[in-house]
Scaffold this active site. Structure first.
Site, PDB file in Angstrom:
ATOM      1  N   GLU A 143      66.798  -3.084  33.326  1.00 13.74           N
ATOM      2  CA  GLU A 143      68.254  -3.078  33.407  1.00 13.74           C
ATOM      3  C   GLU A 143      68.730  -4.488  33.737  1.00 13.74           C
ATOM      4  O   GLU A 143      68.164  -5.109  34.629  1.00 13.74           O
ATOM      5  CB  GLU A 143      68.752  -2.111  34.495  1.00 13.74           C
ATOM      6  CG  GLU A 143      70.263  -2.019  34.502  1.00 13.74           C
ATOM      7  CD  GLU A 143      70.801  -1.006  35.522  1.00 13.74           C
ATOM      8  OE1 GLU A 143      70.028  -0.439  36.304  1.00 13.74           O
ATOM      9  OE2 GLU A 143      72.013  -0.808  35.511  1.00 13.74           O
ATOM     10  N   ALA A 188      66.640  -2.185  44.127  1.00 11.75           N
ATOM     11  CA  ALA A 188      65.681  -1.244  43.558  1.00 11.75           C
ATOM     12  C   ALA A 188      66.178  -0.800  42.190  1.00 11.75           C
ATOM     13  O   ALA A 188      67.318  -1.070  41.827  1.00 11.75           O
ATOM     14  CB  ALA A 188      65.511  -0.030  44.464  1.00 11.75           C
ATOM     15  N   MET A 189      65.295  -0.094  41.460  1.00  7.53           N
ATOM     16  CA  MET A 189      65.637   0.300  40.094  1.00  7.53           C
ATOM     17  C   MET A 189      65.153   1.711  39.794  1.00  7.53           C
ATOM     18  O   MET A 189      64.015   2.065  40.082  1.00  7.53           O
ATOM     19  CB  MET A 189      65.007  -0.711  39.115  1.00  7.53           C
ATOM     20  CG  MET A 189      65.304  -0.424  37.665  1.00  7.53           C
ATOM     21  SD  MET A 189      67.080  -0.545  37.308  1.00  7.53           S
ATOM     22  CE  MET A 189      67.203   0.715  36.048  1.00  7.53           C
ATOM     23  N   GLU A 190      66.059   2.481  39.172  1.00 10.33           N
ATOM     24  CA  GLU A 190      65.861   3.924  39.001  1.00 10.33           C
ATOM     25  C   GLU A 190      65.091   4.329  37.744  1.00 10.33           C
ATOM     26  O   GLU A 190      65.279   5.455  37.254  1.00 10.33           O
ATOM     27  CB  GLU A 190      67.238   4.599  38.975  1.00 10.33           C
ATOM     28  CG  GLU A 190      68.100   4.312  37.721  1.00 10.33           C
ATOM     29  CD  GLU A 190      69.087   3.152  37.861  1.00 10.33           C
ATOM     30  OE1 GLU A 190      68.854   2.272  38.717  1.00 10.33           O
ATOM     31  OE2 GLU A 190      70.077   3.120  37.112  1.00 10.33           O
ATOM     32  N   ASN A 191      64.199   3.494  37.195  1.00 14.83           N
ATOM     33  CA  ASN A 191      63.426   3.855  36.001  1.00 14.83           C
ATOM     34  C   ASN A 191      62.952   5.303  36.070  1.00 14.83           C
ATOM     35  O   ASN A 191      62.469   5.752  37.102  1.00 14.83           O
ATOM     36  CB  ASN A 191      62.204   2.959  35.901  1.00 14.83           C
ATOM     37  CG  ASN A 191      62.513   1.520  36.229  1.00 14.83           C
ATOM     38  OD1 ASN A 191      63.319   0.888  35.559  1.00 14.83           O
ATOM     39  ND2 ASN A 191      61.912   1.016  37.299  1.00 14.83           N
ATOM     40  N   GLU A 212      68.355   5.682  44.426  1.00 14.80           N
ATOM     41  CA  GLU A 212      67.566   5.619  43.188  1.00 14.80           C
ATOM     42  C   GLU A 212      67.149   7.025  42.757  1.00 14.80           C
ATOM     43  O   GLU A 212      67.163   7.347  41.573  1.00 14.80           O
ATOM     44  CB  GLU A 212      66.336   4.725  43.357  1.00 14.80           C
ATOM     45  CG  GLU A 212      66.632   3.308  43.847  1.00 14.80           C
ATOM     46  CD  GLU A 212      67.723   2.566  43.092  1.00 14.80           C
ATOM     47  OE1 GLU A 212      67.890   2.830  41.882  1.00 14.80           O
ATOM     48  OE2 GLU A 212      68.423   1.734  43.701  1.00 14.80           O
ATOM     49  N   HIS A 217      69.972   8.788  41.063  1.00 10.11           N
ATOM     50  CA  HIS A 217      70.212   8.311  39.696  1.00 10.11           C
ATOM     51  C   HIS A 217      69.527   9.203  38.650  1.00 10.11           C
ATOM     52  O   HIS A 217      69.897   9.183  37.486  1.00 10.11           O
ATOM     53  CB  HIS A 217      69.683   6.895  39.515  1.00 10.11           C
ATOM     54  CG  HIS A 217      70.692   5.800  39.764  1.00 10.11           C
ATOM     55  ND1 HIS A 217      71.964   5.836  39.238  1.00 10.11           N
ATOM     56  CD2 HIS A 217      70.593   4.620  40.431  1.00 10.11           C
ATOM     57  CE1 HIS A 217      72.606   4.711  39.599  1.00 10.11           C
ATOM     58  NE2 HIS A 217      71.815   3.968  40.317  1.00 10.11           N
ATOM     59  N   GLU A 254      76.929   4.011  38.727  1.00 12.37           N
ATOM     60  CA  GLU A 254      76.784   3.358  40.033  1.00 12.37           C
ATOM     61  C   GLU A 254      77.804   3.851  41.058  1.00 12.37           C
ATOM     62  O   GLU A 254      77.452   4.143  42.200  1.00 12.37           O
ATOM     63  CB  GLU A 254      76.836   1.837  39.886  1.00 12.37           C
ATOM     64  CG  GLU A 254      75.672   1.248  39.079  1.00 12.37           C
ATOM     65  CD  GLU A 254      74.288   1.592  39.618  1.00 12.37           C
ATOM     66  OE1 GLU A 254      74.183   2.099  40.745  1.00 12.37           O
ATOM     67  OE2 GLU A 254      73.304   1.377  38.876  1.00 12.37           O
TER      68      GLU A 254
HETATM   69  N1  TRP Z   1      70.443   0.129  38.730  1.00  8.44           N
HETATM   70  C1  TRP Z   1      70.022  -0.560  39.924  1.00  8.44           C
HETATM   71  C2  TRP Z   1      70.647   0.215  41.069  1.00  8.44           C
HETATM   72  O1  TRP Z   1      71.744   0.075  41.425  1.00  8.44           O
HETATM   73  C3  TRP Z   1      70.473  -1.982  39.968  1.00  8.44           C
HETATM   74  C4  TRP Z   1      69.490  -2.999  39.522  1.00  8.44           C
HETATM   75  C5  TRP Z   1      68.237  -3.148  39.960  1.00  8.44           C
HETATM   76  C6  TRP Z   1      69.685  -4.052  38.628  1.00  8.44           C
HETATM   77  N2  TRP Z   1      67.660  -4.246  39.373  1.00  8.44           N
HETATM   78  C7  TRP Z   1      68.536  -4.807  38.565  1.00  8.44           C
HETATM   79  C8  TRP Z   1      70.750  -4.431  37.867  1.00  8.44           C
HETATM   80  C9  TRP Z   1      68.421  -5.948  37.783  1.00  8.44           C
HETATM   81  C10 TRP Z   1      70.648  -5.575  37.086  1.00  8.44           C
HETATM   82  C11 TRP Z   1      69.491  -6.302  37.033  1.00  8.44           C
HETATM   83  O2  TRP Z   1      70.072   1.093  41.599  1.00  8.44           O
HETATM   84 ZN    ZN Z   2      72.374   2.242  41.339  1.00  7.51          ZN
END
Ligand code: TRP
Ligand code: ZN
Length: 880
Positions: free
Chosen positions: A126, A267-270, A303, A306, A325
């Site tokens: 993302e 963090a990232m919600e993959n 996360e 999400h 978000e």
């Molecule tokens: N979607 C992520 C969140 O809010 C945000 C995020 C994580 C992100 N890493 C990123 C957005 C890198 C842009 C680039 O939970």
């Molecule tokens: Zn988020």
């Protein structure tokens, strides 16, 4: 100078793709400097024409292309690092492409796409990182099912993870092995993830409400397993809560979290494989503060949530970012409120919103919650999209009431499951489920700027009437003129002279439902009838709308509310309004060379709240923590002299401390929790109150020598780093402060997350000497320009969290920041752009500093090879 025109993406240009991608089969042959990625994609032509297919790329090395299994002649396509255009495609509805690219994870310093962190392969896709892995229609409305095969040497990467369910794994020749993962849920490319490396795992189990077993796995560096226990506990609580509160169950057989030490954001919600900045996973009493624990709980939940609000229902395009978000932040706020103390959580949210979102909304980077233009999407992961986006959802819940809100949200989950949706789709669910019209409400998504309600009230004793004039306006913001009237839900209460809440029987001039006035017109003349004696009016209770209120309410009214408000949040609000007035007046006095006093109304209210044993300690702690220097600057608005604000704030604190000495001594003697450290809300609140009391005492008693032993004997990081911060900020350069810093470094030198606290404390020491200290720290082993956490702890907190240290009248710190941004931009543009936003309020400074700030921004703007990220922030900040 380059301008932004021409590279802007505009919402009105949205068009669905000519092609759908139905399945994606990826094979990674991992190598640090030369990873080969083979992507087989099955496409379906959506429209009849013979338009070429243009796939996105970013810094890719093209290797090979096959169309329907046969190598494509070079005449049929053009490949560049940023684009693959394929012409005269098969005329059939369905066809396949096989694309081979090469990438170099070890050289990927942007931390977008496939990169290495401490020897671990990981991804961040993302918003537009997948195109740094393979050529693709890298946009969120292209939903496909993914199968991922990972091949790597077993000794470097015993662990091979991707989204979905594990399908198959085995040995290959020469010490290599492989694993195949399959994700049954169609998803956009930004939710793709891969992790490969040598990590330890902490396991647990969860059974969903409908009885499906889920394996929970948290992956951390070897030896850090014990520090993942709290994150695991938070995850299980989040899963249960989402079932109970929103009826959302998890949908795969395994849910994995991986902690990495190099990460651009939180963090990232993959899908099924969340990747975290390790700062938001790892915690134990010795190394994490109460705030760290609270953040871990909130971000683990965020996360996880999400999975429904973001993954099952995703965004049609990046303009709709707040769809996932804003809603997910609202959900994590509600979760934390349920897990902890609702009013304490609300106060923290409002403080954060005002500290980050309000300045954004009133400066050159202001934009609507749902923007209509961007030139770099990375720069739109903002407080406006996240925090104001959450407040908008909260207002919707307030306006509709819990039941209707739930009905609308349930419809959203059923109607749009599997979709890439828009804000219009979202709002239509609440309208359709309840037969309401939200067109005026939707202005909250479209219009930037913090609305202002100007209030005037008068009481007519003989007519027993309280008349309240309410006028709404929205200040101008870049590129928007002609603001519309908004629908503002304003919670209110009336308190009689004895402090009892008046049930307001008849109200004329405005719609009222329950305790909410619906401000919809430019002006309302509201009349409360049958009011026996002049009441105190409490407005925007629980912060029902993210607005500013201009109301010349008397100090005695505010003191009355600070004492009698039944809503604890609003009690804090009244007290902080009282404090803000005092602080603004004191700043004026300092600038006019007058002496500063502190009014009794504030001191009395503050001390009686501090002494109120009926209130939970965390609230008492919040009540006595005065607005910060940046809060005061924001309220003053123009001609800011940070030194004057600092001096004024210090004088006010001196005044409170000398009258409140006994109160604060009582607090620090009695309030600390006994027994072993626990991060729960009650204990954390006690420590917060203790630290606030201790802070005051350093203004009247407690010399550095008295603080050192507290740090040395602390059995938890909250007290240790909290008291270290007080010591170092109150007595900068003192022998005690330097000794404490040295001892702390010695003890934690091998724990970078703790060293971040040490860096941050030093970067935020007030005064002109800190710039040199920051430069010196950059030369030590504890700093690395390559690690975003280190950069944020030292440079980020210096620029954004040290008003006197950063805003030097000679502009030296602005020049320093400009140099750092230019340097960092070569390596990690996303982090560089983010740190540069610290300069967004430069126009509110007094003229001398303002000119220096402008010059530093101009130095950045003059660079010829800026990234789009830093170019965009620089130009908008300068107002170009
Ligand atoms: N979607 C992520 C969140 O809010 C945000 C995020 C994580 C992100 N890493 C990123 C957005 C890198 C842009 C680039 O939970
Ligand atoms: Zn988020």
């Amino acid at each position: 100078m380059m301008t932004r025109t021409g590279q802007e993406v505009r919402l009105e240009d949205y068009k669905p793709t000519d092609f759908e991608i139905e399945t994606v089969d990826l094979t990674f042959r991992l190598d640090a400097s030369r990873t080969v990625v083979t992507s087989r994609i099955a496409l379906r032509r959506r429209s009849g024409g013979d338009a070429p297919l243009v796939l996105d790329g970013d810094e890719l090395t093209f290797v090979d292309l096959k169309i329907d299994g046969r190598t494509a002649d070079s005449g049929r396509f053009d490949a560049s690092p940023s684009r693959l255009e394929i012409r005269d495609l098969p005329a059939t509805e369905f066809f396949t492409l096989e694309i081979v690219t090469e990438v170099a994870p070890a050289e990927n310093t942007k931390l977008m796409g496939l990169y290495r962190s401490n020897g671990v392969y990981c991804t961040q896709c993302e918003a537009e990182g997948f195109r740094r892995i393979t050529y693709f229609l890298d946009r969120p409305d292209v939903l496909a099912t993914y199968t991922t095969r990972i091949e790597a040497p077993k000794k470097d990467a015993p662990l091979l993870l991707s989204n979905g369910n594990p399908k198959e794994s085995g040995a290959l020749g020469e010490g290599w092995h492989y694993a195949v993962w399959q994700d049954p849920h169609p998803k956009p490319s930004y939710l793709f993830a891969l992790v490969a490396g040598d990590l330890a795992v902490v396991r647990d189990d969860f059974t969903t409400a409908s009885g499906k077993p889920v394996k929970l796995e948290i992956y951390v560096e070897h030896g850090k397993e014990d520090r993942a226990a709290y994150a695991m506990d938070a995850l299980k609580r989040a899963m249960t809560w989402d079932e109970e509160r929103f009826g959302r169950e998890y949908d795969l057989s395994v849910f994995m979290i991986v902690a990495v030490s190099d990460f651009n954001m939180g963090a990232m919600e993959n899908k099924g494989l969340n990747i975290f900045n390790d700062k938001y996973v790892l915690a134990d009493a010795d190394t994490a503060t109460d705030t760290d624990y609270a953040n871990i709980e909130a971000i683990i939940a965020h996360e996880y949530f999400h999975n429904w609000t973001g993954n099952r229902i995703t965004c049609r395009d990046w303009f709709q970012l707040c769809l996932k978000e804003g809603l997910t932040v609202y959900r994590d706020h509600e979760f934390s409120a349920d897990m902890r103390s609702r009013p304490v959580k609300r106060i923290a949210e409002v403080r954060l919103l005002k500290a980050h979102q309000f300045p954004e909304d009133s400066g050159p980077l202001a934009h609507p919650v749902r923007p209509v233009r961007y030139s770099e999407i990375n720069n739109f992961y903002t407080a406006t999209v996240y925090e104001k986006g959450s407040e908008v959802v909260r207002m919707l819940a307030t306006i509709l009431g819990a039941e209707d809100f739930k009905r609308g949200l349930d419809l959203y989950f059923t109607r749009h499951d599997g979709d890439a949706a828009t804000i219009e789709d979202f709002l239509a669910c609440f309208e359709d489920a309840n037969g309401t019209d939200l067109s005026q409400f939707s202005v909250w998504y479209h219009q930037a700027g913090t609305p202002v309600l100007s209030i005037a009230s008068r009481f007519d004793a003989s007519a027993k009437k309280l008349t309240v004039d309410i006028e709404q306006s929205v200040p101008p913001t870049p590129g928007e003129d002609g603001k519309k009237q908004m629908h503002i839900p304003l919670r209110f209460g009336l308190f009689d002279p004895d402090g009892k809440e008046i049930a307001a029987h008849s109200v004329a001039g405005i719609d009222v439902s329950g305790d909410v006035m619906h401000v919809r017109e430019r002006s309302h003349c509201v009349v409360f009838e049958d009011i026996g004696a002049r009441p105190s009016l409490s407005l925007n209770r629980s912060f029902s709308a993210p607005i500013n209120i201009r109301y010349e309410q008397s100090s005695s009214d505010l003191a009355h509310l600070a004492r009698f408000e039944t809503d604890p949040y609003s009690r804090w609000q009244a007290l902080s309004e009282l404090a803000m007035r005092e602080l603004i007046a004191a700043t004026g006095a300092i600038r006019d060379g007058q002496s500063v006093g502190c009014g009794d109304a504030l001191i009395d209210s503050l001390l009686s709240t501090a002494n109120d044993d009926a209130l939970e300690p965390a609230l008492r702690g919040q009540a006595i923590s005065l607005p910060g220097e940046a809060d005061i600057a924001r309220e003053i608005g123009t001609g800011i002299d940070p030194d004057a604000i600092f001096a004024a704030r210090k004088s006010v604190i001196d005044g409170i401390a000398s009258r409140g000495r006994e109160t604060f001594e009582g607090i620090i003697e009695n309030i600390m929790p006994g027994g072993r450290y626990s991060p729960d809300a009650d204990n954390a609140g006690r420590r917060a109150l203790y630290l606030a009391g201790l802070g005051y005492l350093t203004h009247v008693a407690l010399p550095p020598d008295a603080l050192l032993p507290i740090i040395r004997s602390a059995d938890n990081m909250t007290i240790m780093s909290g008291v270290l911060g007080i010591l170092v900020h109150r007595f900068p350069g003192s022998a005690g402060a330097e000794t404490a810093l040295a001892e702390f470094e010695l003890r934690f030198r091998d724990n970078p997350l703790v060293i971040d606290k040490w860096l941050m404390i030093q970067a935020t020491i007030p005064g002109p000497d800190t710039l040199e200290r920051v430069m010196r720290l950059m030369g030590t082993r504890h700093f690395s320009i390559e690690n975003p956490n280190r950069v944020r702890a030292l440079i980020g907190s210096f620029a954004a969290g040290n008003p006197t240290g950063f805003n030097l009248p000679d502009g030296a710190a602005y020049e320093f920041l400009a140099e750092q941004i230019i340097d960092l931009d070569q390596r990690n543009p996303q982090v560089a752009a983010r740190i540069l936003t610290a300069m967004r309020s430069w126009k509110s400074l007094e003229p001398v500093r303002q000119e220096k700030a402008r010059a530093a921004l101009a130095t950045i703007a003059q660079q010829s090879s800026l990234s789009p990220d830093v170019r965009d922030i620089t130009d908008r900040t300068l107002g170009q």
